[in-house]
Design a protein around this motif. Sequence first.
Motif, PDB file in Angstrom:
ATOM      1  N   TRP A 131       0.851  -1.181   0.000  1.00 25.53           N
ATOM      2  CA  TRP A 131       0.000   0.000   0.000  1.00 25.53           C
ATOM      3  C   TRP A 131       0.889   1.233   0.000  1.00 25.53           C
ATOM      4  O   TRP A 131       2.059   1.162   0.319  1.00 25.53           O
ATOM      5  CB  TRP A 131      -0.987   0.015   1.170  1.00 25.53           C
ATOM      6  N   PRO A 132       0.324   2.380  -0.339  1.00 28.44           N
ATOM      7  CA  PRO A 132       1.146   3.583  -0.533  1.00 28.44           C
ATOM      8  C   PRO A 132       1.435   4.362   0.759  1.00 28.44           C
ATOM      9  O   PRO A 132       1.120   5.538   0.860  1.00 28.44           O
ATOM     10  CB  PRO A 132       0.315   4.402  -1.502  1.00 28.44           C
ATOM     11  N   THR A 133       2.005   3.728   1.731  1.00 33.05           N
ATOM     12  CA  THR A 133       2.396   4.459   2.936  1.00 33.05           C
ATOM     13  C   THR A 133       3.850   4.166   3.250  1.00 33.05           C
ATOM     14  O   THR A 133       4.732   4.898   2.883  1.00 33.05           O
ATOM     15  CB  THR A 133       1.508   4.098   4.136  1.00 33.05           C
ATOM     16  N   GLY A 134       4.093   3.100   3.880  1.00 33.98           N
ATOM     17  CA  GLY A 134       5.440   2.713   4.245  1.00 33.98           C
ATOM     18  C   GLY A 134       5.396   1.309   4.799  1.00 33.98           C
ATOM     19  O   GLY A 134       4.350   0.677   4.820  1.00 33.98           O
ATOM     20  N   GLY A 135       6.528   0.850   5.245  1.00 33.11           N
ATOM     21  CA  GLY A 135       6.592  -0.492   5.802  1.00 33.11           C
ATOM     22  C   GLY A 135       7.998  -1.022   5.741  1.00 33.11           C
ATOM     23  O   GLY A 135       8.971  -0.281   5.709  1.00 33.11           O
ATOM     24  N   TRP A 136       8.102  -2.320   5.688  1.00 35.32           N
ATOM     25  CA  TRP A 136       9.384  -3.010   5.741  1.00 35.32           C
ATOM     26  C   TRP A 136      10.044  -3.133   4.371  1.00 35.32           C
ATOM     27  O   TRP A 136      11.217  -3.471   4.271  1.00 35.32           O
ATOM     28  CB  TRP A 136       9.175  -4.427   6.272  1.00 35.32           C
ATOM     29  N   GLY A 137       9.302  -2.920   3.292  1.00 33.18           N
ATOM     30  CA  GLY A 137       9.765  -3.231   1.946  1.00 33.18           C
ATOM     31  C   GLY A 137      10.943  -2.410   1.450  1.00 33.18           C
ATOM     32  O   GLY A 137      11.221  -1.319   1.927  1.00 33.18           O
ATOM     33  N   VAL A 138      11.633  -2.983   0.455  1.00 31.62           N
ATOM     34  CA  VAL A 138      12.719  -2.281  -0.223  1.00 31.62           C
ATOM     35  C   VAL A 138      12.258  -1.749  -1.588  1.00 31.62           C
ATOM     36  O   VAL A 138      12.987  -1.039  -2.248  1.00 31.62           O
ATOM     37  CB  VAL A 138      13.987  -3.161  -0.374  1.00 31.62           C
ATOM     38  N   LEU A 139      11.048  -2.119  -1.987  1.00 37.44           N
ATOM     39  CA  LEU A 139      10.402  -1.566  -3.184  1.00 37.44           C
ATOM     40  C   LEU A 139       9.127  -0.876  -2.735  1.00 37.44           C
ATOM     41  O   LEU A 139       8.339  -1.436  -1.970  1.00 37.44           O
ATOM     42  CB  LEU A 139      10.021  -2.668  -4.180  1.00 37.44           C
ATOM     43  N   GLU A 140       8.909   0.351  -3.225  1.00 36.32           N
ATOM     44  CA  GLU A 140       7.711   1.084  -2.868  1.00 36.32           C
ATOM     45  C   GLU A 140       6.497   0.524  -3.598  1.00 36.32           C
ATOM     46  O   GLU A 140       6.621  -0.130  -4.628  1.00 36.32           O
ATOM     47  CB  GLU A 140       7.879   2.559  -3.229  1.00 36.32           C
ATOM     48  N   TYR A 141       5.334   0.828  -3.058  1.00 35.34           N
ATOM     49  CA  TYR A 141       4.078   0.523  -3.720  1.00 35.34           C
ATOM     50  C   TYR A 141       4.087   1.247  -5.064  1.00 35.34           C
ATOM     51  O   TYR A 141       4.467   2.408  -5.141  1.00 35.34           O
ATOM     52  CB  TYR A 141       2.929   1.020  -2.847  1.00 35.34           C
ATOM     53  N   GLY A 142       3.698   0.589  -6.130  1.00 39.89           N
ATOM     54  CA  GLY A 142       3.760   1.225  -7.440  1.00 39.89           C
ATOM     55  C   GLY A 142       2.511   1.009  -8.263  1.00 39.89           C
ATOM     56  O   GLY A 142       2.061  -0.114  -8.448  1.00 39.89           O
ATOM     57  N   THR A 143       1.944   2.108  -8.733  1.00 43.25           N
ATOM     58  CA  THR A 143       0.782   2.068  -9.623  1.00 43.25           C
ATOM     59  C   THR A 143       1.055   3.013 -10.785  1.00 43.25           C
ATOM     60  O   THR A 143       2.146   3.547 -10.922  1.00 43.25           O
ATOM     61  CB  THR A 143      -0.496   2.526  -8.894  1.00 43.25           C
ATOM     62  N   ASP A 144       0.043   3.241 -11.590  1.00 43.24           N
ATOM     63  CA  ASP A 144       0.212   4.156 -12.717  1.00 43.24           C
ATOM     64  C   ASP A 144      -0.174   5.597 -12.363  1.00 43.24           C
ATOM     65  O   ASP A 144      -0.326   6.430 -13.243  1.00 43.24           O
ATOM     66  CB  ASP A 144      -0.576   3.672 -13.928  1.00 43.24           C
ATOM     67  N   LEU A 145      -0.295   5.917 -11.077  1.00 42.99           N
ATOM     68  CA  LEU A 145      -0.579   7.294 -10.659  1.00 42.99           C
ATOM     69  C   LEU A 145       0.638   8.180 -10.913  1.00 42.99           C
ATOM     70  O   LEU A 145       1.775   7.705 -10.886  1.00 42.99           O
ATOM     71  CB  LEU A 145      -0.939   7.339  -9.181  1.00 42.99           C
TER      72      LEU A 145
END
Length: 173
Positions: A131-145
Amino acid sequence: IQVGPEFSNTFVSEFGASVYSSFESMSAFLDPQNFGIHGFDDPDVCRNEYGNLNSCNGTNVWAERNYPCDSLVKKVFGASEDDLDDIGVSALQQQLYQCMMSQALLMKTEIERQRSTNSFGSLIWQLNENWPTGGWGVLEYGTDLPGQVIGGRWKPLMYFLKQHLFKDVIIAC
């Protein structure tokens, strides 16, 4: 150090540091009045349940995401509470950048420490944000926005992993 399968060893799985994503990824989902990691609002009352699980009560749009960066940014960059209370585009860009760099530098330190022992591997948590906030990931949430990258923009930690940390041989001080 004694190295080899006949000696005491470790395999470390599911460790990480939770942080927010970049300004480019997050700004599309925020009202400009909330361009600051403290959200230009009174802080929520949060209680740590265990590990990274927080329960928060209040209306602050940032604290509702349950991924505070304050402690990481203060530790790595020596930021003050006033720095983290700043609002505006440039303030939020700096806060988010420091947040992501804190994740990268702290994880770099831990992975180098692990690799200096008889470690048989490390599995970091986790690859991508869902989701488009934050977290543990090394890749961000990505959409066509606008401002986002389909499939997810790399956070600084991903660059460290690719360029240095998971090479066959590394040098660390």
